[in-house]
Design a protein around this motif. Structure first.
Motif, PDB file in Angstrom:
ATOM      1  N   ALA A  56       4.611  -4.035 -19.021  1.00 13.91           N
ATOM      2  CA  ALA A  56       4.564  -4.784 -17.768  1.00 13.91           C
ATOM      3  C   ALA A  56       3.262  -5.545 -17.629  1.00 13.91           C
ATOM      4  O   ALA A  56       2.251  -5.217 -18.260  1.00 13.91           O
ATOM      5  N   ALA A  57       3.310  -6.560 -16.779  1.00 15.77           N
ATOM      6  CA  ALA A  57       2.122  -7.338 -16.452  1.00 15.77           C
ATOM      7  C   ALA A  57       1.853  -7.204 -14.968  1.00 15.77           C
ATOM      8  O   ALA A  57       2.778  -7.221 -14.147  1.00 15.77           O
ATOM      9  N   TYR A  58       0.598  -7.066 -14.633  1.00 18.50           N
ATOM     10  CA  TYR A  58       0.181  -6.969 -13.239  1.00 18.50           C
ATOM     11  C   TYR A  58      -0.421  -8.321 -12.863  1.00 18.50           C
ATOM     12  O   TYR A  58      -1.592  -8.589 -13.102  1.00 18.50           O
ATOM     13  N   GLY A  59       0.418  -9.206 -12.345  1.00 16.84           N
ATOM     14  CA  GLY A  59      -0.007 -10.580 -12.127  1.00 16.84           C
ATOM     15  C   GLY A  59      -0.326 -11.221 -13.468  1.00 16.84           C
ATOM     16  O   GLY A  59       0.513 -11.219 -14.380  1.00 16.84           O
ATOM     17  N   ASP A  60      -1.520 -11.752 -13.624  1.00 16.48           N
ATOM     18  CA  ASP A  60      -1.935 -12.370 -14.885  1.00 16.48           C
ATOM     19  C   ASP A  60      -2.523 -11.365 -15.867  1.00 16.48           C
ATOM     20  O   ASP A  60      -2.848 -11.719 -16.999  1.00 16.48           O
ATOM     21  N   TYR A  61      -2.667 -10.125 -15.440  1.00 19.73           N
ATOM     22  CA  TYR A  61      -3.266  -9.092 -16.285  1.00 19.73           C
ATOM     23  C   TYR A  61      -2.158  -8.443 -17.108  1.00 19.73           C
ATOM     24  O   TYR A  61      -1.273  -7.776 -16.564  1.00 19.73           O
ATOM     25  N   GLY A  89      -2.135   3.188 -11.456  1.00 22.92           N
ATOM     26  CA  GLY A  89      -3.476   2.650 -11.526  1.00 22.92           C
ATOM     27  C   GLY A  89      -3.751   1.459 -10.646  1.00 22.92           C
ATOM     28  O   GLY A  89      -4.191   1.585  -9.508  1.00 22.92           O
ATOM     29  N   GLN A  90      -3.499   0.266 -11.187  1.00 20.20           N
ATOM     30  CA  GLN A  90      -3.902  -0.966 -10.499  1.00 20.20           C
ATOM     31  C   GLN A  90      -3.314  -1.068  -9.085  1.00 20.20           C
ATOM     32  O   GLN A  90      -4.008  -1.437  -8.139  1.00 20.20           O
ATOM     33  N   LEU A  91      -2.036  -0.745  -8.949  1.00 22.79           N
ATOM     34  CA  LEU A  91      -1.407  -0.857  -7.634  1.00 22.79           C
ATOM     35  C   LEU A  91      -1.979   0.176  -6.663  1.00 22.79           C
ATOM     36  O   LEU A  91      -2.179  -0.119  -5.472  1.00 22.79           O
ATOM     37  N   ALA A  92      -2.253   1.383  -7.170  1.00 22.11           N
ATOM     38  CA  ALA A  92      -2.831   2.416  -6.311  1.00 22.11           C
ATOM     39  C   ALA A  92      -4.214   1.992  -5.817  1.00 22.11           C
ATOM     40  O   ALA A  92      -4.534   2.137  -4.634  1.00 22.11           O
ATOM     41  N   GLU A  93      -5.026   1.451  -6.718  1.00 23.82           N
ATOM     42  CA  GLU A  93      -6.376   1.030  -6.303  1.00 23.82           C
ATOM     43  C   GLU A  93      -6.300  -0.095  -5.278  1.00 23.82           C
ATOM     44  O   GLU A  93      -7.024  -0.085  -4.273  1.00 23.82           O
ATOM     45  N   ARG A  94      -5.428  -1.060  -5.522  1.00 25.44           N
ATOM     46  CA  ARG A  94      -5.276  -2.180  -4.571  1.00 25.44           C
ATOM     47  C   ARG A  94      -4.816  -1.646  -3.207  1.00 25.44           C
ATOM     48  O   ARG A  94      -5.336  -2.059  -2.155  1.00 25.44           O
ATOM     49  N   ALA A  95      -3.861  -0.726  -3.225  1.00 29.16           N
ATOM     50  CA  ALA A  95      -3.325  -0.204  -1.967  1.00 29.16           C
ATOM     51  C   ALA A  95      -4.375   0.563  -1.176  1.00 29.16           C
ATOM     52  O   ALA A  95      -4.470   0.429   0.050  1.00 29.16           O
ATOM     53  N   ILE A  96      -5.172   1.370  -1.871  1.00 28.33           N
ATOM     54  CA  ILE A  96      -6.172   2.187  -1.199  1.00 28.33           C
ATOM     55  C   ILE A  96      -7.266   1.329  -0.559  1.00 28.33           C
ATOM     56  O   ILE A  96      -7.760   1.625   0.533  1.00 28.33           O
ATOM     57  N   ALA A 154       3.252 -12.113  -5.340  1.00 27.64           N
ATOM     58  CA  ALA A 154       4.070 -11.902  -4.139  1.00 27.64           C
ATOM     59  C   ALA A 154       4.695 -10.506  -4.157  1.00 27.64           C
ATOM     60  O   ALA A 154       4.757  -9.827  -3.121  1.00 27.64           O
ATOM     61  N   THR A 155       5.145 -10.083  -5.333  1.00 34.44           N
ATOM     62  CA  THR A 155       5.741  -8.750  -5.457  1.00 34.44           C
ATOM     63  C   THR A 155       4.694  -7.671  -5.205  1.00 34.44           C
ATOM     64  O   THR A 155       4.939  -6.695  -4.499  1.00 34.44           O
ATOM     65  N   ILE A 156       3.523  -7.859  -5.782  1.00 38.46           N
ATOM     66  CA  ILE A 156       2.435  -6.892  -5.591  1.00 38.46           C
ATOM     67  C   ILE A 156       2.109  -6.753  -4.104  1.00 38.46           C
ATOM     68  O   ILE A 156       1.929  -5.643  -3.595  1.00 38.46           O
ATOM     69  N   ALA A 157       2.063  -7.868  -3.401  1.00 36.75           N
ATOM     70  CA  ALA A 157       1.755  -7.841  -1.971  1.00 36.75           C
ATOM     71  C   ALA A 157       2.798  -7.025  -1.202  1.00 36.75           C
ATOM     72  O   ALA A 157       2.467  -6.340  -0.226  1.00 36.75           O
ATOM     73  N   ARG A 158       4.070  -7.100  -1.638  1.00 37.93           N
ATOM     74  CA  ARG A 158       5.117  -6.326  -0.963  1.00 37.93           C
ATOM     75  C   ARG A 158       5.018  -4.834  -1.291  1.00 37.93           C
ATOM     76  O   ARG A 158       5.420  -3.988  -0.486  1.00 37.93           O
ATOM     77  N   LEU A 159       4.502  -4.522  -2.477  1.00 34.38           N
ATOM     78  CA  LEU A 159       4.433  -3.125  -2.912  1.00 34.38           C
ATOM     79  C   LEU A 159       3.214  -2.393  -2.367  1.00 34.38           C
ATOM     80  O   LEU A 159       3.232  -1.160  -2.271  1.00 34.38           O
ATOM     81  N   VAL A 160       2.178  -3.126  -2.026  1.00 38.87           N
ATOM     82  CA  VAL A 160       0.931  -2.497  -1.565  1.00 38.87           C
ATOM     83  C   VAL A 160       1.160  -1.562  -0.373  1.00 38.87           C
ATOM     84  O   VAL A 160       0.702  -0.407  -0.392  1.00 38.87           O
ATOM     85  N   PRO A 161       1.867  -1.978   0.692  1.00 35.48           N
ATOM     86  CA  PRO A 161       2.072  -1.057   1.823  1.00 35.48           C
ATOM     87  C   PRO A 161       2.863   0.194   1.438  1.00 35.48           C
ATOM     88  O   PRO A 161       2.629   1.269   2.001  1.00 35.48           O
ATOM     89  N   VAL A 162       3.784   0.058   0.489  1.00 37.20           N
ATOM     90  CA  VAL A 162       4.576   1.199   0.038  1.00 37.20           C
ATOM     91  C   VAL A 162       3.678   2.227  -0.653  1.00 37.20           C
ATOM     92  O   VAL A 162       3.717   3.425  -0.345  1.00 37.20           O
ATOM     93  N   GLN A 163       2.853   1.751  -1.562  1.00 35.57           N
ATOM     94  CA  GLN A 163       1.957   2.653  -2.276  1.00 35.57           C
ATOM     95  C   GLN A 163       0.880   3.211  -1.348  1.00 35.57           C
ATOM     96  O   GLN A 163       0.501   4.384  -1.463  1.00 35.57           O
ATOM     97  N   ARG A 164       0.418   2.403  -0.431  1.00 31.45           N
ATOM     98  CA  ARG A 164      -0.603   2.859   0.524  1.00 31.45           C
ATOM     99  C   ARG A 164      -0.069   4.025   1.364  1.00 31.45           C
ATOM    100  O   ARG A 164      -0.768   5.017   1.587  1.00 31.45           O
TER     101      ARG A 164
END
Length: 285
Positions: A170-175, A188-195, A255-265
């Motif tokens: 998988a790719a996390y945006g451009d990463y 990892g990345q999504l958890a850190e962004r959410a926190i 856009a997908t990451i932005a939608r997932l952040v509240p879920v992981q948070r």
């Protein structure tokens, strides 16, 4: 020759930095959950936890500290890597494999207690028992702190013949390094962004805020994580086709990451407050 050596050293240093960052992401999530819990346990429970961790040398794992709740929150991952002969038996305790395209059957996934939710229940009982030897008490505390976090990471419960997304590049945006996979992003990345995206999650919650979140059983919380994997985590990475195995790398765009952040948070918040409840139950707080 000197230039070649310099380039090799630079590549090696970059590799170490990436590896360290990947580990730090998971550590950050577990540390945060442990800190939320400590901010919300009773004062008596907090004293008992610190007193028990002060005796963590009884674990005899000098390469893996458990002297603080932050250390204890990642101790199970550390010993799995550093002491595989001693702790390899616990590898299956970090997750529970439930097919997102099947049915939720926790009993089948937890035969003989070899799954994360069963071990959470067991650790509470070990801490409640007055005759549990000191090394096992410290170990049960570290496992409990860590496993409650694992249980709330959706891809530790939901899977689709891919080791909870570990086999899905998988790719996390451009990463998009070769080693990155769907599981790693959620861990990892999504958890850190959410926190870090919003007010500090580490605080004392009011009874009204915490009451609804703390309620339920480990089975209820497992089903909740499974449902997030089934209805959100996999569909968001597979164009709403969670039961179709991706043929190549999937991408979580911004856009997908932005939608997932509240879920992981919310999952991190739930894990911290529920861990606080279980610690109070375990220590009579």
């Amino acid at each position: 020759m000197i230039r070649t050596l310099a380039r090799l050293l630079a590549v090696a240093a970059a590799s170490l930095l990436i590896a360290g960052s990947a580990y730090a992401y998971g550590q950050f999530g577990h540390n945060t959950i442990a800190r939320i819990a400590m901010a919300n346990v009773s004062p008596a429970t907090a004293v008992k936890i610190r007193a028990l961790l002060a005796r963590s040398s009884a674990l005899a794992t000098p390469q893996c500290s458990a002297r603080t709740v932050e250390d204890a929150s990642v101790w199970p991952d550390c010993v799995r890597a550093r002491y595989p002969l001693r702790f390899g038996y616990a590898s299956s305790w970090h997750y529970q494999t439930l097919d997102i395209c099947g049915t939720f059957d926790l009993k089948a996934a937890c035969r003989d207690g070899n799954c994360v939710s069963a071990q959470v229940d067991r650790d509470v009982k070990l801490l409640q028992a007055k005759d549990t030897p000191l090394p096992e008490r410290v170990q049960a505390l570290a496992f409990l702190i860590h496993f409650v976090g694992d249980m709330h990471m959706p891809l530790h419960s939901g899977s689709h013949n891919d080791s909870g997304g570990n086999a899905v590049k998988a790719a996390y945006g451009d990463y998009a390094p070769d080693r990155l996979n769907l599981h790693g992003i959620w861990d990892g990345q999504l958890a850190e962004r959410a926190i870090t995206d919003g007010p500090d999650l580490v605080r004392r919650y009011s009874e009204a805020e915490a009451a609804a979140i703390r309620s339920g059983t480990t089975e209820d919380w497992s089903r909740e994580s499974y449902d997030i994997a089934r209805t959100i985590a996999y569909p968001s990475a597979t164009d709403d086709k969670p039961c179709v195995t991706p043929s190549g790398r999937v991408t979580l765009d911004n856009a997908t990451i932005a939608r997932l952040v509240p879920v992981q948070r919310l999952q991190v918040q739930r894990a911290g407050l529920r861990l606080a409840r279980l610690l109070d139950e375990a220590f009579g707080g």
